[in-house]
Motif scaffolding. Structure first.
Motif, PDB file in Angstrom:
ATOM      1  N   TYR A 103       0.828  -1.204   0.000  1.00  0.00           N
ATOM      2  CA  TYR A 103       0.000   0.000   0.000  1.00  0.00           C
ATOM      3  C   TYR A 103       0.861   1.252   0.000  1.00  0.00           C
ATOM      4  O   TYR A 103       0.617   2.193  -0.771  1.00  0.00           O
ATOM      5  N   LEU A 104       1.879   1.275   0.859  1.00  0.00           N
ATOM      6  CA  LEU A 104       2.744   2.456   0.930  1.00  0.00           C
ATOM      7  C   LEU A 104       3.443   2.732  -0.391  1.00  0.00           C
ATOM      8  O   LEU A 104       3.592   3.881  -0.813  1.00  0.00           O
ATOM      9  N   ARG A 105       3.866   1.683  -1.072  1.00  0.00           N
ATOM     10  CA  ARG A 105       4.685   1.852  -2.281  1.00  0.00           C
ATOM     11  C   ARG A 105       3.875   2.023  -3.557  1.00  0.00           C
ATOM     12  O   ARG A 105       4.374   2.622  -4.522  1.00  0.00           O
ATOM     13  N   THR A 106       2.648   1.512  -3.586  1.00  0.00           N
ATOM     14  CA  THR A 106       1.901   1.519  -4.852  1.00  0.00           C
ATOM     15  C   THR A 106       0.607   2.317  -4.815  1.00  0.00           C
ATOM     16  O   THR A 106       0.126   2.747  -5.877  1.00  0.00           O
ATOM     17  N   ALA A 107       0.006   2.502  -3.645  1.00  0.00           N
ATOM     18  CA  ALA A 107      -1.311   3.137  -3.590  1.00  0.00           C
ATOM     19  C   ALA A 107      -1.315   4.482  -2.887  1.00  0.00           C
ATOM     20  O   ALA A 107      -2.287   5.230  -2.999  1.00  0.00           O
ATOM     21  N   LEU A 108      -0.269   4.783  -2.186  1.00  0.00           N
ATOM     22  CA  LEU A 108      -0.215   6.027  -1.422  1.00  0.00           C
ATOM     23  C   LEU A 108       0.098   7.197  -2.354  1.00  0.00           C
ATOM     24  O   LEU A 108       0.971   7.087  -3.222  1.00  0.00           O
ATOM     25  N   PRO A 109      -0.586   8.348  -2.212  1.00  0.00           N
ATOM     26  CA  PRO A 109      -0.249   9.532  -3.014  1.00  0.00           C
ATOM     27  C   PRO A 109       1.205   9.947  -2.806  1.00  0.00           C
ATOM     28  O   PRO A 109       1.785   9.709  -1.739  1.00  0.00           O
ATOM     29  N   ALA A 110       1.767  10.583  -3.807  1.00  0.00           N
ATOM     30  CA  ALA A 110       3.193  10.927  -3.778  1.00  0.00           C
ATOM     31  C   ALA A 110       3.554  11.794  -2.576  1.00  0.00           C
ATOM     32  O   ALA A 110       4.616  11.612  -1.965  1.00  0.00           O
ATOM     33  N   HIS A 111       2.695  12.748  -2.218  1.00  0.00           N
ATOM     34  CA  HIS A 111       3.043  13.637  -1.101  1.00  0.00           C
ATOM     35  C   HIS A 111       3.050  12.883   0.226  1.00  0.00           C
ATOM     36  O   HIS A 111       3.845  13.187   1.116  1.00  0.00           O
ATOM     37  N   ASP A 112       2.189  11.872   0.365  1.00  0.00           N
ATOM     38  CA  ASP A 112       2.213  11.057   1.577  1.00  0.00           C
ATOM     39  C   ASP A 112       3.429  10.135   1.591  1.00  0.00           C
ATOM     40  O   ASP A 112       4.023   9.889   2.655  1.00  0.00           O
ATOM     41  N   GLN A 113       3.799   9.632   0.434  1.00  0.00           N
ATOM     42  CA  GLN A 113       5.006   8.815   0.350  1.00  0.00           C
ATOM     43  C   GLN A 113       6.229   9.622   0.758  1.00  0.00           C
ATOM     44  O   GLN A 113       7.100   9.128   1.490  1.00  0.00           O
TER      45      GLN A 113
END
Length: 455
Positions: free
Chosen positions: A217-227
């Protein structure tokens, strides 16, 4: 160069030649007018925190010092690790502390109108709840899934194939919520053993599934700003520490014998690093293995503190079994320094050095030795017990907030618990002395692990 407990050198205490050398040396960083610190110490610790502290005091520093210090810190900042290189647990402090903003659909049953009311709004959610919403699709308007159960896999972010036979989605939620896996009850020993094995297998399996899906989820579904936020926070917490190279720090000591037990003696490199570690800030815990040489390291560190002016009447506390050896080693290494043999702080020692008022007349420039048992004859004055010791014990017992609570009952309970601990620590046998009246200004404790509390 003598330093304070923070490792700072005050150039006003130095001779002009030393001041000139300090100002031109690349081994030292100027902190402000007249204050310097060894570069190894300055560029160590949590570098992100030090950069933040530097920014906070930017207006108080001349531009050239600000730039100098910032460049030095940035030069040692560990390279940031990207998100794809990180393994973040949904149970960890980082995941539990981050919040994100998401569009969330809520469905609530209105008992008055007897119908389901659907509302959609932007909400701030814990990162783990955002993950659950993504995995189940329960925050979507058209999804029938709920937080703990997936009935419609077409609206979920995960698939059936993500789960082994012994793990379901509810197990992942329970792992995130910290619900333990319990073995099923059984009546025979054989069945209980089998149930424990099954529970452990399920425990490991749900952890593997939960952490694998969370990191997906963190690597593929999270928006860039949250990543970016998560990556920055992870690096600040777990990729920010720089340890100083103590072998590069100066160790200065005079008068040490070159022989011990009739053999040529010199400190090993690891012992020199230990001395540098203990003396740079005047405090520390040395945890060498048996045989590395803690005794000699402690002795040299203590003498170095004396010669730098940090200590005038140091006390060395050691177990009775090694008491004689410590004194013999000290005498062989530094025969010119007088020793006060206090042993168990018995009548002989107190009569010889006592001041007649429950204190000791310890000569300046001497080193005192006593056993652990001697601590039973050392106590504290009432002013210390009510003041500094109360503060120390409140911190030691984790009761600082309760001790100053606005709630009288909580405050009274905390004060009673702290006072009880201080009372047991300050009880002394006959022939006692007050610590404040002994003049000790530096303490070395051998085999500190034998003590329940050190502060």
């Amino acid at each position: 160069l003598a330093t304070d407990w923070q490792g700072r050198v005050d150039s006003s205490t130095l001779a002009p030649a030393q001041q000139q050398w300090l100002a031109s040396s690349h081994k030292y960083i100027q902190l402000q007018e007249g204050l310097y610190m060894n570069r190894q110490l300055f560029c160590s610790g949590n570098i992100y925190d030090k950069l933040d502290a530097l920014e906070a005091q930017r207006t108080e520093l001349p531009d050239h010092l600000y730039r100098l210090q910032k460049e030095a810190l940035q030069s040692v900042l560990p390279p940031p690790k990207p998100l794809e290189k990180l393994d973040i647990s949904p149970q960890g402090s980082l995941a539990q502390s981050i919040a994100v903003t998401r569009e969330v659909t809520r469905r609530d049953y209105d008992y008055i109108s007897k119908r389901t009311v659907t509302t959609t709004s932007m909400e701030t959610l814990p990162l783990t709840e955002a993950f659950i919403g993504w995995a189940t699709g329960c925050h979507h308007k058209d999804s029938e899934n709920i937080r703990t159960y997936i009935s419609d896999w077409t609206s979920a972010g995960v698939s059936r194939e993500d789960f082994p036979d012994n793990v379901g989605w509810s197990d992942v939620v329970e792992y995130i919520d910290g619900v333990p896996v319990k073995a099923q009850r059984a009546w025979s020993e054989e069945a209980r053993t089998a149930a424990k094995i099954e529970a452990e297998e399920r425990r490991q399996a749900r952890k593997e599934v939960a952490e694998r899906l969370f990191n997906r989820y963190l690597r593929t579904a999270l928006p860039a700003h949250d990543q970016q936020l998560i990556t920055e926070q992870w690096n600040r917490r777990f990729n920010a520490q720089v340890a100083p190279d103590y072998s590069a720090l100066p160790v200065l000591v005079d008068g040490m014998s070159t022989t011990k037990n009739g053999d040529k003696f010199t400190l090993y490199p690891q012992q020199i690093k230990g001395v540098a570690f203990l003396t740079q800030k005047g405090n520390g815990l040395l945890a060498y293995d048996v045989g590395v040489g803690k005794t000699a390291t402690g002795i040299v560190a203590t003498v170095s503190q004396m010669q730098s002016g940090r200590a005038k009447r140091p006390l060395i506390i050691v177990p009775k079994a090694v008491y004689t050896k410590w004194i013999q080693d000290f005498t062989q290494l530094f025969p010119g320094i007088p020793i006060n043999d206090l042993a168990n702080m018995g009548e002989q020692a107190t009569n010889r050095l006592g001041d007649g008022n429950h204190g000791l007349t310890i000569p300046e420039g001497s080193v005192s030795f006593c056993t652990n048992e001697a601590l039973q004859r050392i106590t504290f004055e009432d002013e210390s017990i009510a003041g500094a010791l109360f503060e120390d014990f409140s911190n030691l017992l984790g009761k600082s907030e309760e001790a100053y609570s606005s709630n009288p009952r909580i405050r009274a309970q905390a004060v009673a618990a702290i006072s009880n601990e201080i009372g047991s620590a300050s009880q002394a046998k006959d022939g006692y002395v007050f610590f404040e009246r002994c003049g000790f200004d530096h303490i070395t404790v051998d085999e500190a692990h034998r003590f329940k509390n050190l502060f």
